[in-house]
Design an enzyme around this catalytic site. Structure first.
Site, PDB file in Angstrom:
ATOM      1  N   HIS A  54       0.836  -1.204   0.000  1.00 35.75           N
ATOM      2  CA  HIS A  54       0.000   0.000   0.000  1.00 35.75           C
ATOM      3  C   HIS A  54       0.866   1.248   0.000  1.00 35.75           C
ATOM      4  CE1 HIS A  54      -4.027   1.831   1.518  1.00 35.75           C
ATOM      5  NE2 HIS A  54      -3.340   2.708   0.812  1.00 35.75           N
ATOM      6  N   PHE A  57       2.975   6.514  -4.775  1.00 37.98           N
ATOM      7  CA  PHE A  57       4.200   7.157  -5.246  1.00 37.98           C
ATOM      8  C   PHE A  57       3.926   8.402  -6.086  1.00 37.98           C
ATOM      9  CE2 PHE A  57       7.649   3.622  -4.810  1.00 37.98           C
ATOM     10  CZ  PHE A  57       7.601   3.783  -3.431  1.00 37.98           C
ATOM     11  N   ASN A  88      -5.123   6.189  -7.087  1.00 38.47           N
ATOM     12  CA  ASN A  88      -5.643   7.564  -7.065  1.00 38.47           C
ATOM     13  C   ASN A  88      -4.567   8.591  -7.409  1.00 38.47           C
ATOM     14  OD1 ASN A  88      -4.426   6.948  -4.586  1.00 38.47           O
ATOM     15  ND2 ASN A  88      -5.591   8.515  -3.500  1.00 38.47           N
ATOM     16  N   HIS A 172     -10.681   0.545   0.914  1.00 42.54           N
ATOM     17  CA  HIS A 172     -10.616   1.633   1.896  1.00 42.54           C
ATOM     18  C   HIS A 172     -12.026   1.791   2.461  1.00 42.54           C
ATOM     19  CE1 HIS A 172      -9.306   5.959   3.018  1.00 42.54           C
ATOM     20  NE2 HIS A 172     -10.466   5.715   3.599  1.00 42.54           N
ATOM     21  N   ASP A 304       0.637   2.646   3.695  1.00 40.90           N
ATOM     22  CA  ASP A 304      -0.180   3.725   3.133  1.00 40.90           C
ATOM     23  C   ASP A 304       0.695   4.967   2.939  1.00 40.90           C
ATOM     24  OD1 ASP A 304      -2.285   5.189   2.141  1.00 40.90           O
ATOM     25  OD2 ASP A 304      -3.328   5.418   4.050  1.00 40.90           O
ATOM     26  N   HIS A 308       3.095  14.237   1.050  1.00 39.25           N
ATOM     27  CA  HIS A 308       2.715  15.582   0.608  1.00 39.25           C
ATOM     28  C   HIS A 308       3.828  16.521   1.038  1.00 39.25           C
ATOM     29  CE1 HIS A 308      -1.402  14.253  -0.268  1.00 39.25           C
ATOM     30  NE2 HIS A 308      -1.396  13.660   0.903  1.00 39.25           N
TER      31      HIS A 308
END
Length: 442
Positions: A54, A57, A88, A172, A304, A308
């Site tokens: 999970h 990248f 996503n 999810h 996960d 950012h």
């Protein structure tokens, strides 16, 4: 390559010979061949490379946050030799063209990889399933913070499609109808305050996760689909998966390091950097989830990894994006728990390597055995280090685990190629060339 005198997770001391990308021998008393590189590993542990099922990248569409090169460097430096990227991105991986675009970018990876396909209202399963897809996931059940949440009927269609093609579904699970909007009243600005971080936890309630996990498991039971519940953050959700599995369902779950090692008690330190989905839970729930990991109820620990930039995370709660980096600190944090006596080395090996390989159909990975891929990690358990953002390799430049301790690799090998090496004396580091391949094309 010959690695000599290394201790396996079960305590046996063995030599490991690598030839042509696979493990040729696991034995004692192996002699070096002419010209063969020998790594003297006495006093160190050799472990199978971690499979992080999970990660995000960010390419295509978010290369300022992370690239396949930077993300795979971070993975390699943390002992992760295979990653599974979620859909996503921008564009989302919901059709064959988007899959091909991401696969081209993934050629820069130092580690092996799988690419998950996504499910939205305009997904194209026919073209998507023509590609070497790893799984469907991260399939969002009513996620109010993104554009990939799906209605129950589309979720059931996706389960049926995946079941018919023998493809796992990663879910999810949060039910947005059970979010508590009142928890955010008057608390949307002021990055860096405990109130904003804690408000996100109060907003995305534990009940929202528990209800969605139960609904996903019920829907899967009607199709026979293999369902893997991503980033479970509550003991109740873990228990629901265990109950379903004991009733004969093909159901598994993962827990992230941030839900194992952080809680709402860390809100003051993290501020809006602590916003993630699902959010941090109470210390009581964190402890209970860790106990389930220790006792064998948790199948997988996956990160996960959702980087950012610092500037993005410093915005107020309404604007700061959800997610934290973690691929480089997966093995180190768990190995520190071994040092502390909280987990066994064999348990760590299973949840980061053996179990992901078994659940997702990677028979040549996740083990140190003759004929397996030579995906290996060498660590010195007597050399824990403080986790510092400046020493990590993700492009985002920060970590929620700042100041915690971890045991980092000295050597990481992917199918016989050294992709990361740190000199145990000088600390000098080096990375290899891209060697990653799509594990569904292997």
């Amino acid at each position: 390559m010959l690695i000599t005198g290394a201790e396996l997770a079960d305590g046996r001391v063995r030599d490991v010979r690598i030839r042509d990308g696979t493990i040729e021998s696991v034995a004692t008393g192996l002699d070096a061949a002419a010209g063969e590189r020998v790594v003297e590993a006495r006093g160190r542990h050799i472990l199978p490379g971690a499979i992080d099922v999970h990660v995000h990248f960010r390419e295509p569409g978010g290369s300022h946050k992370e690239t396949w090169r930077s993300g795979s460097e971070s993975a390699a430096a943390g002992g992760v030799t295979c990653v599974v990227d979620q859909p996503n991105t921008s564009p989302p991986t919901v059709d064959g063209d988007a899959f091909d675009e991401k696969a081209d970018l993934a050629a820069a990876s130092l580690v092996d990889y799988g690419i998950n396909g996504g499910v939205t209202g305009n997904w194209d399963p026919e073209s998507l399933f023509q590609r070497p897809l790893f799984a469907l996931g991260e399939v969002f059940l009513a996620d109010s913070t993104g554009d990939m949440g799906i209605a129950p009927d589309l979720f059931e269609d996706a389960l049926a499609e995946a079941a018919g093609r023998g493809v796992p579904v990663t879910v999810h699970a949060e039910d947005e109808t059970l979010f508590d909007a009142a928890a955010l009243d008057g608390d949307l600005g002021g990055a860096g305050t405990a109130a904003t971080a804690d408000a996100w936890s109060a907003y995305r309630t534990a009940d929202a996760e528990i209800a969605a996990v139960e609904r996903a498991l019920d829907a899967a039971a009607g199709t026979g689909a293999q369902v893997h519940v991503a980033h479970t953050s509550t003991p109740e959700a873990i228990d629901a998966v265990v109950d379903a599995r004991e009733s004969g369902a093909a159901a598994t779950c993962e827990v992230t390091p941030h839900h194992l090692f952080l809680s709402r008690e860390n809100a003051g330190r993290l501020g809006t950097f602590g916003r993630m989905n699902p959010p941090l839970r109470s210390e009581r729930r964190r402890t209970a989830a860790f106990e389930r990991l220790r006792d064998g109820d948790v199948d997988v620990v996956a990160t996960d990894h959702a980087p950012h930039t610092v500037a993005e995370k410093r915005q107020g709660l309404a604007d700061a994006p959800s997610g934290v980096p973690g691929v480089e600190t997966l093995y180190p944090l768990l190995l520190e728990s071994v040092r502390n006596g909280e987990l066994s080395m064999e348990r760590v090996r299973d949840v980061v390597a053996a179990n992901p390989a078994s659940i997702f159909g990677l028979p040549s990975k996740g083990q140190i055995a003759e004929g397996a891929d030579a995906d290996l990690v060498l660590v010195d358990m007597a050399d824990p280090r403080e986790i510092e953002a400046g020493a990590l390799h993700s492009a985002c430049g920060w970590t929620p685990f700042e100041g915690l301790r971890g045991v980092f690799p000295e050597l990481t090998v992917v199918r016989g190629s050294v992709v990361y090496e740190r000199d145990p004396v000088t600390g000098a580091e080096s990375f290899g060339d891209p060697v990653g391949r799509n594990v569904r094309e292997a």
